[in-house]
Design a protein around this motif. Sequence first.
Motif, PDB file in Angstrom:
ATOM      1  N   ASP A 152     -11.296   1.765   6.490  1.00 34.29           N
ATOM      2  CA  ASP A 152      -9.709   2.185   5.220  1.00 34.29           C
ATOM      3  C   ASP A 152      -8.580   1.711   6.020  1.00 34.29           C
ATOM      4  O   ASP A 152      -8.512   2.000   7.228  1.00 34.29           O
ATOM      5  CB  ASP A 152     -10.751   3.526   5.316  1.00 34.29           C
ATOM      6  CG  ASP A 152     -10.264   3.386   3.458  1.00 34.29           C
ATOM      7  OD1 ASP A 152     -10.493   3.869   2.194  1.00 34.29           O
ATOM      8  OD2 ASP A 152      -8.322   3.297   3.360  1.00 34.29           O
ATOM      9  N   ALA A 188      -8.833  -4.481   5.537  1.00 31.91           N
ATOM     10  CA  ALA A 188     -10.160  -5.208   5.192  1.00 31.91           C
ATOM     11  C   ALA A 188      -9.821  -6.650   4.829  1.00 31.91           C
ATOM     12  O   ALA A 188     -10.797  -7.764   5.276  1.00 31.91           O
ATOM     13  CB  ALA A 188     -10.104  -5.126   3.635  1.00 31.91           C
ATOM     14  N   TYR A 215       0.832  -1.032  -0.280  1.00 33.32           N
ATOM     15  CA  TYR A 215       0.242   0.257   0.065  1.00 33.32           C
ATOM     16  C   TYR A 215       0.869   1.379  -0.305  1.00 33.32           C
ATOM     17  O   TYR A 215       0.178   2.143  -0.828  1.00 33.32           O
ATOM     18  CB  TYR A 215      -0.940  -0.128   1.383  1.00 33.32           C
ATOM     19  CG  TYR A 215      -1.391   0.964   1.677  1.00 33.32           C
ATOM     20  CD1 TYR A 215      -3.062   0.940   0.740  1.00 33.32           C
ATOM     21  CD2 TYR A 215      -1.744   1.995   2.396  1.00 33.32           C
ATOM     22  CE1 TYR A 215      -4.489   2.567   0.975  1.00 33.32           C
ATOM     23  CE2 TYR A 215      -3.054   3.246   2.565  1.00 33.32           C
ATOM     24  CZ  TYR A 215      -3.552   3.013   1.894  1.00 33.32           C
ATOM     25  OH  TYR A 215      -4.550   3.929   2.042  1.00 33.32           O
ATOM     26  N   LEU A 245     -19.331   6.108  -1.194  1.00 38.06           N
ATOM     27  CA  LEU A 245     -20.689   4.907  -1.576  1.00 38.06           C
ATOM     28  C   LEU A 245     -21.201   5.232  -0.310  1.00 38.06           C
ATOM     29  O   LEU A 245     -21.915   5.060   0.046  1.00 38.06           O
ATOM     30  CB  LEU A 245     -20.064   4.124  -1.113  1.00 38.06           C
ATOM     31  CG  LEU A 245     -21.111   2.666  -1.699  1.00 38.06           C
ATOM     32  CD1 LEU A 245     -21.614   3.120  -2.605  1.00 38.06           C
ATOM     33  CD2 LEU A 245     -20.320   1.744  -1.841  1.00 38.06           C
TER      34      LEU A 245
HETATM   35  C1  LIG Z   1     -10.396   4.468  -4.393  1.00 34.33           C
HETATM   36  S1  LIG Z   1     -10.935   4.484  -3.083  1.00 34.33           S
HETATM   37  C2  LIG Z   1     -12.425   4.254  -2.633  1.00 34.33           C
HETATM   38  C3  LIG Z   1     -13.514   4.997  -3.262  1.00 34.33           C
HETATM   39  C4  LIG Z   1     -14.596   5.186  -2.120  1.00 34.33           C
HETATM   40  N1  LIG Z   1     -15.060   3.901  -2.149  1.00 34.33           N
HETATM   41  C5  LIG Z   1     -15.862   6.195  -2.485  1.00 34.33           C
HETATM   42  O1  LIG Z   1     -16.592   5.420  -2.285  1.00 34.33           O
HETATM   43  O2  LIG Z   1     -15.549   6.962  -3.182  1.00 34.33           O
HETATM   44  C6  LIG Z   1      -9.888   3.239  -2.639  1.00 34.33           C
HETATM   45  C7  LIG Z   1      -9.345   3.001  -1.037  1.00 34.33           C
HETATM   46  O3  LIG Z   1      -9.671   2.142  -0.789  1.00 34.33           O
HETATM   47  C8  LIG Z   1      -8.668   1.821   0.394  1.00 34.33           C
HETATM   48  N2  LIG Z   1      -8.252  -0.003   0.935  1.00 34.33           N
HETATM   49  C9  LIG Z   1      -7.518   0.191  -0.001  1.00 34.33           C
HETATM   50  N3  LIG Z   1      -6.829  -1.305   0.789  1.00 34.33           N
HETATM   51  C10 LIG Z   1      -7.208  -1.903   1.808  1.00 34.33           C
HETATM   52  C11 LIG Z   1      -7.459  -2.666   2.212  1.00 34.33           C
HETATM   53  N4  LIG Z   1      -6.492  -3.453   2.785  1.00 34.33           N
HETATM   54  N5  LIG Z   1      -8.644  -2.271   3.583  1.00 34.33           N
HETATM   55  C12 LIG Z   1      -9.202  -1.342   3.590  1.00 34.33           C
HETATM   56  N6  LIG Z   1      -9.354  -0.153   3.008  1.00 34.33           N
HETATM   57  C13 LIG Z   1      -8.503  -0.113   1.659  1.00 34.33           C
HETATM   58  C14 LIG Z   1      -7.933   3.111   0.174  1.00 34.33           C
HETATM   59  O4  LIG Z   1      -7.189   3.655   1.407  1.00 34.33           O
HETATM   60  C15 LIG Z   1      -8.591   3.594  -0.327  1.00 34.33           C
HETATM   61  O5  LIG Z   1      -8.873   4.368   0.654  1.00 34.33           O
END
Ligand SMILES: C[S@@+](CC[C@H](N)C(=O)[O-])C[C@H]1O[C@@H](n2cnc3c(N)ncnc32)[C@H](O)[C@@H]1O
Length: 365
Positions: free
Chosen positions: A209, A233, A116, A192
């Motif tokens: 997140d 997650a 990440y 969302l």
């Molecule tokens: C494009 S953003 C999502 C946009 C958001 N769902 C919206 O409604 O606007 C992707 C998000 O996934 C999170 N993310 C990535 N891997 C993750 C993990 N293993 N656990 C939790 N969050 C994660 C990132 O930190 C980022 O904030």
Amino acid sequence: MPPARPTHDQSARLDFFEGARSFTYREIVAPLLAEYPARAAAAGISPSTKEEAGALYTADPRYLFACGIQRNAQRMTWHTAAESVHRDGDGLAGELATSAGPGLELDPGLELPAWYTRHTREGRDDIHLVPGGYWGDQLIGAVYDRGGAAYRLAWRGGYDARPGALHAFVRYAAGAANPARVLDLGCSFGGLTRVVHAVLPDAQVTGIDLSAPALTYAHHLGPDTITYAQRDAERTGYPDGSFDLVTAFLLLHEVPDDVRASIMAEAFRLLVPGGLVAFLDIPPYSALDPARAWFESFDGRGNGENYWECFLASDFPELLRSVGFVDVQDGALDFDEPDYWGSSALWREGSFDPVHRWVTTAVKP
Ligand SMILES: C[S@@+](CC[C@H](N)C(=O)[O-])C[C@H]1O[C@@H](n2cnc3c(N)ncnc32)[C@H](O)[C@@H]1O
């Protein structure tokens, strides 16, 4: 306190980049796609892969120009979004630093996974070409809010100005699940998650997140009846069967293959029997003709998407079945976006749609 408004100069830049991207999609990419049958016939080939289709375009100056606009407009948009939010950003930063209380559960001990943080640490393009990635900037939530709106060609209206797809998605998922407890994975600043709460006001809604700054901004936007928690997650720590519906919007294409597999296993564990997962993301290459797939990958390349390619090329329904889900269904989301100046034609004219949406659902037996 809301983030500072962009200056006159910053506003002009955001307008210019938004216009350049809109023009590129409508006036260059859409015509290039329309020419595909004629180009293939003239070359005497019938491409079966996106690379074969892409070879019909890669020496074309219009294509190269579109690539340059796409990538650099993205880079400059995010830079401008960050610069404008940080102008007079001390007040907002101070307010966020003292955010606490019901609805915000940060975990200062949570170790961010190496995959990440790697791109920023190694000085390479991070996701979406955003300086500092999702985690390295205390104001990243506000930066994402503004830059994400610009990506959706609606920066003057804000990120929530075009909620059509999210509302349609939640109504679709909720209709199938009738959920009392919803978990939104990778919720970022709550785009969302807020829609889940609006469509299902009686449900208990939790967004998780990895990014503490994004969650803090989500909480700041409210309402505080939503719980925002800093959890991975892949291993949330919630007990088995804690949720009736697990959602994610634009998470799947942002994680490596092995991480996506563990997140799916975790989602399975977290659901009650009969519970539903519902994901909104980008369509897989297998659902597109080779030329369309090539231009879908163009969008990923132009946006610093490190895991786009492996996700779109994967068999995601099969992954869901492999962790135990049944009744896996996927397809294009049927939605309408509210009209918004200058950009509605991009959606309405059926030209190349840079953000067209694909929904996948599955049930835990
Ligand atoms: C494009 S953003 C999502 C946009 C958001 N769902 C919206 O409604 O606007 C992707 C998000 O996934 C999170 N993310 C990535 N891997 C993750 C993990 N293993 N656990 C939790 N969050 C994660 C990132 O930190 C980022 O904030």
